[in-house]
Enzyme design. Structure first.
Site, PDB file in Angstrom:
ATOM      1  N   TYR A   1       0.846  -1.205   0.000  1.00 48.15           N
ATOM      2  CA  TYR A   1       0.000   0.000   0.000  1.00 48.15           C
ATOM      3  C   TYR A   1       0.875   1.247   0.000  1.00 48.15           C
ATOM      4  O   TYR A   1       0.642   2.203   0.714  1.00 48.15           O
ATOM      5  CB  TYR A   1      -0.931  -0.029   1.221  1.00 48.15           C
ATOM      6  CG  TYR A   1      -2.213   0.755   1.021  1.00 48.15           C
ATOM      7  CD1 TYR A   1      -3.148   0.362   0.080  1.00 48.15           C
ATOM      8  CD2 TYR A   1      -2.475   1.887   1.789  1.00 48.15           C
ATOM      9  CE1 TYR A   1      -4.319   1.078  -0.109  1.00 48.15           C
ATOM     10  CE2 TYR A   1      -3.652   2.606   1.606  1.00 48.15           C
ATOM     11  CZ  TYR A   1      -4.563   2.189   0.660  1.00 48.15           C
ATOM     12  OH  TYR A   1      -5.722   2.907   0.472  1.00 48.15           O
TER      13      TYR A   1
ATOM     14  N   HIS B   1       5.809  -3.989 -12.773  1.00 53.08           N
ATOM     15  CA  HIS B   1       7.125  -3.865 -13.417  1.00 53.08           C
ATOM     16  C   HIS B   1       7.559  -5.306 -13.694  1.00 53.08           C
ATOM     17  O   HIS B   1       7.336  -6.195 -12.852  1.00 53.08           O
ATOM     18  CB  HIS B   1       8.077  -3.159 -12.453  1.00 53.08           C
ATOM     19  CG  HIS B   1       9.452  -2.849 -12.995  1.00 53.08           C
ATOM     20  ND1 HIS B   1       9.748  -2.805 -14.347  1.00 53.08           N
ATOM     21  CD2 HIS B   1      10.617  -2.547 -12.353  1.00 53.08           C
ATOM     22  CE1 HIS B   1      11.034  -2.490 -14.497  1.00 53.08           C
ATOM     23  NE2 HIS B   1      11.581  -2.340 -13.314  1.00 53.08           N
TER      24      HIS B   1
ATOM     25  N   SER C   1      14.402  31.915 -26.989  1.00 57.15           N
ATOM     26  CA  SER C   1      14.868  33.051 -27.789  1.00 57.15           C
ATOM     27  C   SER C   1      15.561  32.513 -29.038  1.00 57.15           C
ATOM     28  O   SER C   1      16.078  31.382 -29.026  1.00 57.15           O
ATOM     29  CB  SER C   1      15.864  33.885 -26.979  1.00 57.15           C
ATOM     30  OG  SER C   1      17.074  33.156 -26.846  1.00 57.15           O
TER      31      SER C   1
END
Ligand code: NDP
Length: 335
Positions: free
Chosen positions: A25, A107, A252
């Site tokens: 948990y 996983h 930029s």
């Protein structure tokens, strides 16, 4: 191109009338358990008796030992840290699994590296969120999804894919999509991404910092430029949304040109053979064996490495800038 499953592929009905046991948990366990419950699925939580189990009770979920939960689940979701699977699953979970249970990992690590062997007669599936645990919950609550990778390693019941997609639906992932993969592909790409992408970012920052400090520039100004201002968070966000090249239009013209000019120059250098070695060490289990020895020894190298990196002057500058920018960073919602 990978097949991508969406809500058109599952409405969660493969879990109707079934019990999903969420083991652990923590980061993923709590978020996935709550999402499944809110999707109308019966959930029980398995955990040792501690603050995590108290949290599950506080959240209104039935909680019990790992063994009891494993025995109750038609679907058993393994949401425990990967490095403890080989210690906990063979003794506390596998002997209690029902015949025909579906075991879902988040996983592929412990299955791919053969650190665990799920008993015969049970399906072995993967639903791997590509999202950190807390966001799995917050995105679900906002009505949004998050991507995941899904796979089936063993389908003895003939229902493994139905259950896998129903789990992906229940945790909210099909709202964004679930990419079909294999346990091997998920494991290796995940580890490679962390160990090359993640550590590459650390190395890039530290090398840049060291070069500018050696040239006499102020460490705090350099850290602010490289990371501390939080600008990088926005840069990465726009890279994800717009693409690594297209997003340069937000910079930029000088920055736009400078980044492309240097990227071309750096990419002309010969490919780094260390990447191939790292990939080979992941695929042949060298890293997994190292990590297993490290845990068995009580994590001495992890502690040593952390202490060494924390002593880097970058970190001192980082802490000073974090303190100065506390209000800004807490307020911008990006961390
Ligand atoms: P956590 O570290 O948050 O898991 C903690 C939970 O595991 C707690 O309930 C803890 O309870 C229990 N636990 C830890 N050690 C033991 C042990 N020795 N015996 C019994 N219970 C134990 O894990 P994550 O949620 O981060 O990871 C869970 C799985 O999800 C892993 O497979 C991971 O790879 C995968 N995953 C994680 C992601 C992430 O962002 N974190 C993303 C995608 C997948 P106790 O107090 O009893 O120790």
């Amino acid at each position: 191109m990978a097949k991508i499953f969406t809500e058109a592929d599952s409405d969660g009905s493969a879990l109707t009338g079934r019990t999903v046991a969420v083991l652990g948990y923590g980061n993923q366990g709590r978020s996935q358990a709550l999402n499944l419950r809110d999707s109308g699925i019966r959930v029980v939580v398995g955990n040792r008796t501690d603050r995590f189990r108290d949290q599950a009770e506080e959240d209104g979920l039935a909680s019990m030992s790992l063994a009891q939960a494993a025995g109750e689940g038609d679907v058993v979701m393994v949401l425990l840290p990967d490095e403890v699977h080989h210690e906990v699953l063979p003794t506390e979970v596998f002997p209690h699994l029902r015949e025909g249970a579906v075991v879902v990992f988040a996983h592929g690590y412990s299955v791919y590296f053969r650190e665990v062997d799920v008993p015969a007669g049970r399906d072995v599936c993967l639903v791997a969120p590509k999202m950190i645990g807390p966001a799995v919950r917050t995105l679900y609550l906002k009505g949004m999804g998050f991507p995941s990778l899904v796979a089936v390693d063993r389908d003895t019941t003939g229902r493994a894919w139905d259950v896998t997609l129903a789990v992906a639906w229940g945790i909210g992932s099909l709202r964004a999509g679930a990419w079909k993969t294999t346990f091997e592909e998920e494991t290796i790409t995940d580890l490679f991404g962390e160990q090359v992408g993640g550590s590459g970012a650390i190395v890039g920052l530290l090398r840049s910092f060291e070069a500018l400090i050696a040239a006499g520039y102020d460490p705090d100004v350099v850290e602010l430029e490289l990371l501390g201002s939080g600008e990088l968070v926005e840069v990465i966000r726009t890279q994800v949304r717009e693409g690594i090249i297209e997003s340069l239009r937000n910079h930029s013209p000088t920055s736009h040109f400078g980044q492309l000019h240097r990227a071309e120059e750096l990419l002309k250098q010969p490919a780094d053979s260390r990447l191939e070695r790292i990939l080979a060490e992941l695929r042949d289990g060298t890293f997994a064996a190292l990590w297993r020895r490290e845990r068995a020894a009580g994590y001495p190298r992890m502690r040593e490495l952390e202490a060494r990196f924390l002593a880097h002057p970058f970190v001192a500058s980082e802490h000073r800038n974090q303190e100065r920018l506390k209000d800004v960073l807490e307020g911008d919602g990006s961390r």
